[in-house]
Write a protein that holds these residues in place. Sequence first.
Motif, PDB file in Angstrom:
ATOM      1  N   LEU A 112      42.923 -53.083 -32.504  1.00 12.59           N
ATOM      2  CA  LEU A 112      44.306 -53.042 -32.969  1.00 12.59           C
ATOM      3  C   LEU A 112      44.798 -51.600 -32.888  1.00 12.59           C
ATOM      4  N   SER A 113      45.534 -51.293 -31.827  1.00  8.93           N
ATOM      5  CA  SER A 113      46.067 -49.940 -31.663  1.00  8.93           C
ATOM      6  C   SER A 113      46.999 -49.631 -32.839  1.00  8.93           C
ATOM      7  N   PRO A 114      47.112 -48.375 -33.291  1.00  8.70           N
ATOM      8  CA  PRO A 114      46.517 -47.204 -32.666  1.00  8.70           C
ATOM      9  C   PRO A 114      45.073 -46.929 -33.075  1.00  8.70           C
ATOM     10  N   SER A 115      44.417 -47.841 -33.782  1.00  9.94           N
ATOM     11  CA  SER A 115      43.003 -47.618 -34.096  1.00  9.94           C
ATOM     12  C   SER A 115      42.130 -47.821 -32.867  1.00  9.94           C
ATOM     13  N   PHE A 116      41.094 -47.040 -32.766  1.00 14.58           N
ATOM     14  CA  PHE A 116      39.992 -47.246 -31.840  1.00 14.58           C
ATOM     15  C   PHE A 116      40.378 -47.354 -30.370  1.00 14.58           C
ATOM     16  N   PRO A 117      41.070 -46.372 -29.833  1.00 15.98           N
ATOM     17  CA  PRO A 117      41.297 -46.316 -28.387  1.00 15.98           C
ATOM     18  C   PRO A 117      39.983 -46.033 -27.661  1.00 15.98           C
ATOM     19  N   GLY A 118      40.005 -46.225 -26.341  1.00  9.02           N
ATOM     20  CA  GLY A 118      38.833 -45.848 -25.539  1.00  9.02           C
ATOM     21  C   GLY A 118      37.968 -47.044 -25.179  1.00  9.02           C
ATOM     22  N   MET A 119      36.795 -46.720 -24.698  1.00 12.69           N
ATOM     23  CA  MET A 119      35.937 -47.722 -24.059  1.00 12.69           C
ATOM     24  C   MET A 119      35.157 -48.582 -25.041  1.00 12.69           C
ATOM     25  N   HIS A 120      35.154 -48.244 -26.346  1.00  9.77           N
ATOM     26  CA  HIS A 120      34.237 -48.901 -27.281  1.00  9.77           C
ATOM     27  C   HIS A 120      34.967 -49.457 -28.504  1.00  9.77           C
ATOM     28  N   GLY A 121      36.096 -50.127 -28.265  1.00 12.63           N
ATOM     29  CA  GLY A 121      36.896 -50.639 -29.372  1.00 12.63           C
ATOM     30  C   GLY A 121      36.112 -51.476 -30.368  1.00 12.63           C
ATOM     31  N   SER A 133      40.003 -56.819 -36.989  1.00 10.12           N
ATOM     32  CA  SER A 133      40.251 -56.136 -35.722  1.00 10.12           C
ATOM     33  C   SER A 133      41.058 -57.086 -34.842  1.00 10.12           C
ATOM     34  N   GLY A 134      41.021 -56.885 -33.524  1.00  4.48           N
ATOM     35  CA  GLY A 134      41.834 -57.755 -32.682  1.00  4.48           C
ATOM     36  C   GLY A 134      42.040 -57.154 -31.321  1.00  4.48           C
ATOM     37  N   ALA A 135      43.153 -57.503 -30.706  1.00  2.00           N
ATOM     38  CA  ALA A 135      43.467 -57.021 -29.367  1.00  2.00           C
ATOM     39  C   ALA A 135      44.929 -56.615 -29.304  1.00  2.00           C
ATOM     40  N   THR A 136      45.197 -55.705 -28.375  1.00  2.00           N
ATOM     41  CA  THR A 136      46.542 -55.144 -28.211  1.00  2.00           C
ATOM     42  C   THR A 136      46.931 -55.182 -26.748  1.00  2.00           C
ATOM     43  N   LEU A 137      48.108 -55.705 -26.461  1.00  2.00           N
ATOM     44  CA  LEU A 137      48.684 -55.610 -25.121  1.00  2.00           C
ATOM     45  C   LEU A 137      49.732 -54.508 -25.148  1.00  2.00           C
ATOM     46  N   PHE A 138      49.654 -53.582 -24.194  1.00  2.00           N
ATOM     47  CA  PHE A 138      50.580 -52.449 -24.225  1.00  2.00           C
ATOM     48  C   PHE A 138      51.023 -52.059 -22.825  1.00  2.00           C
ATOM     49  N   VAL A 139      52.123 -51.337 -22.764  1.00  2.00           N
ATOM     50  CA  VAL A 139      52.651 -50.822 -21.504  1.00  2.00           C
ATOM     51  C   VAL A 139      51.903 -49.529 -21.195  1.00  2.00           C
ATOM     52  N   VAL A 144      45.263 -42.572 -23.041  1.00  2.00           N
ATOM     53  CA  VAL A 144      44.202 -43.587 -23.137  1.00  2.00           C
ATOM     54  C   VAL A 144      44.575 -44.566 -24.252  1.00  2.00           C
ATOM     55  N   ASP A 145      45.041 -45.741 -23.864  1.00  2.00           N
ATOM     56  CA  ASP A 145      45.404 -46.800 -24.809  1.00  2.00           C
ATOM     57  C   ASP A 145      46.500 -46.358 -25.778  1.00  2.00           C
ATOM     58  N   THR A 146      47.434 -45.550 -25.280  1.00  2.00           N
ATOM     59  CA  THR A 146      48.493 -45.011 -26.140  1.00  2.00           C
ATOM     60  C   THR A 146      49.864 -45.626 -25.874  1.00  2.00           C
ATOM     61  N   GLY A 147      49.952 -46.538 -24.921  1.00  2.00           N
ATOM     62  CA  GLY A 147      51.269 -47.022 -24.503  1.00  2.00           C
ATOM     63  C   GLY A 147      51.964 -47.870 -25.556  1.00  2.00           C
ATOM     64  N   VAL A 148      53.233 -48.128 -25.304  1.00  2.00           N
ATOM     65  CA  VAL A 148      54.056 -48.912 -26.235  1.00  2.00           C
ATOM     66  C   VAL A 148      53.463 -50.320 -26.398  1.00  2.00           C
ATOM     67  N   ILE A 149      53.338 -50.746 -27.648  1.00  2.00           N
ATOM     68  CA  ILE A 149      52.694 -52.023 -27.972  1.00  2.00           C
ATOM     69  C   ILE A 149      53.632 -53.188 -27.695  1.00  2.00           C
ATOM     70  N   VAL A 150      53.126 -54.163 -26.947  1.00  2.00           N
ATOM     71  CA  VAL A 150      53.900 -55.364 -26.603  1.00  2.00           C
ATOM     72  C   VAL A 150      53.509 -56.538 -27.499  1.00  2.00           C
ATOM     73  N   ALA A 151      52.216 -56.699 -27.747  1.00  2.00           N
ATOM     74  CA  ALA A 151      51.737 -57.810 -28.567  1.00  2.00           C
ATOM     75  C   ALA A 151      50.398 -57.424 -29.181  1.00  2.00           C
ATOM     76  N   GLN A 152      50.119 -58.003 -30.336  1.00  3.76           N
ATOM     77  CA  GLN A 152      48.804 -57.821 -30.949  1.00  3.76           C
ATOM     78  C   GLN A 152      48.360 -59.138 -31.562  1.00  3.76           C
ATOM     79  N   THR A 153      47.040 -59.303 -31.650  1.00  4.75           N
ATOM     80  CA  THR A 153      46.467 -60.472 -32.301  1.00  4.75           C
ATOM     81  C   THR A 153      45.283 -60.009 -33.121  1.00  4.75           C
ATOM     82  N   ALA A 154      45.139 -60.572 -34.312  1.00  9.66           N
ATOM     83  CA  ALA A 154      44.105 -60.113 -35.245  1.00  9.66           C
ATOM     84  C   ALA A 154      42.997 -61.146 -35.394  1.00  9.66           C
TER      85      ALA A 154
END
Length: 206
Positions: A112-121, A133-139, A144-154
Amino acid sequence: AARVVVLVSGAGSNLQALLDAARDGAYPAEVVAVGADRPGAAGLDRARAADVPTFVVPLAEHPDRAAWDAALTDAVAAHRPDWVVLAGFMRLVGPAFLARFEGRVLNTHPALSPSFPGMHGPADALAHGVKVSGATLFVVDAGVDTGVIVAQTAVAVEPDDDVAALHERIKVAERRMLVDAVARIAADGLVVSGRHARFGTPGPVH
Ligand code: GAR
């Protein structure tokens, strides 16, 4: 249907979810090509099984990162995508790529961005002791995993989770998020303003 090029490095289960969704003619997006940075990516087999064209652009076959970036950009552009989806693509795309497809490159990240960017979320989430935790879809942007958030799921982190168990639970939710969000984007568009993204078309300027 909107033309989507998907880039993978690994198993390709997120790609598979998009391929499965797109078999329904009512799904508003079509996977027109799948690219990888290594020939052994299992996602390439999933594409071939679905009769989707594939291409491979390995970093090691280019003199430097800029040459690789240019080659990947050309390979993707040849398929005239409306959107590019990075689905377990384990390399940072370069400046040429971002310039060519600005605002149209989406990435899915298993945290769940902005937590835990990088290869080992998933591992970082476990190590931190978070309960959700969850997943983030971003532009995708240059970070590194800093783009604008489009969707998240927990998803819940369970007491006896190891990295594999948590990541697998995340991926189940992640695939659904990706399929739903790509449908919304393909059908309705995506408007980004500052840090905010919403599905739809730009409103009138007053
Ligand atoms: C997904 O969980 C995706 O978020 C993650 O890799 C997995 C790929 O699974 N991506 C990253 O960690 C990107 N840095 P898949 O190959 O089965 O779709």
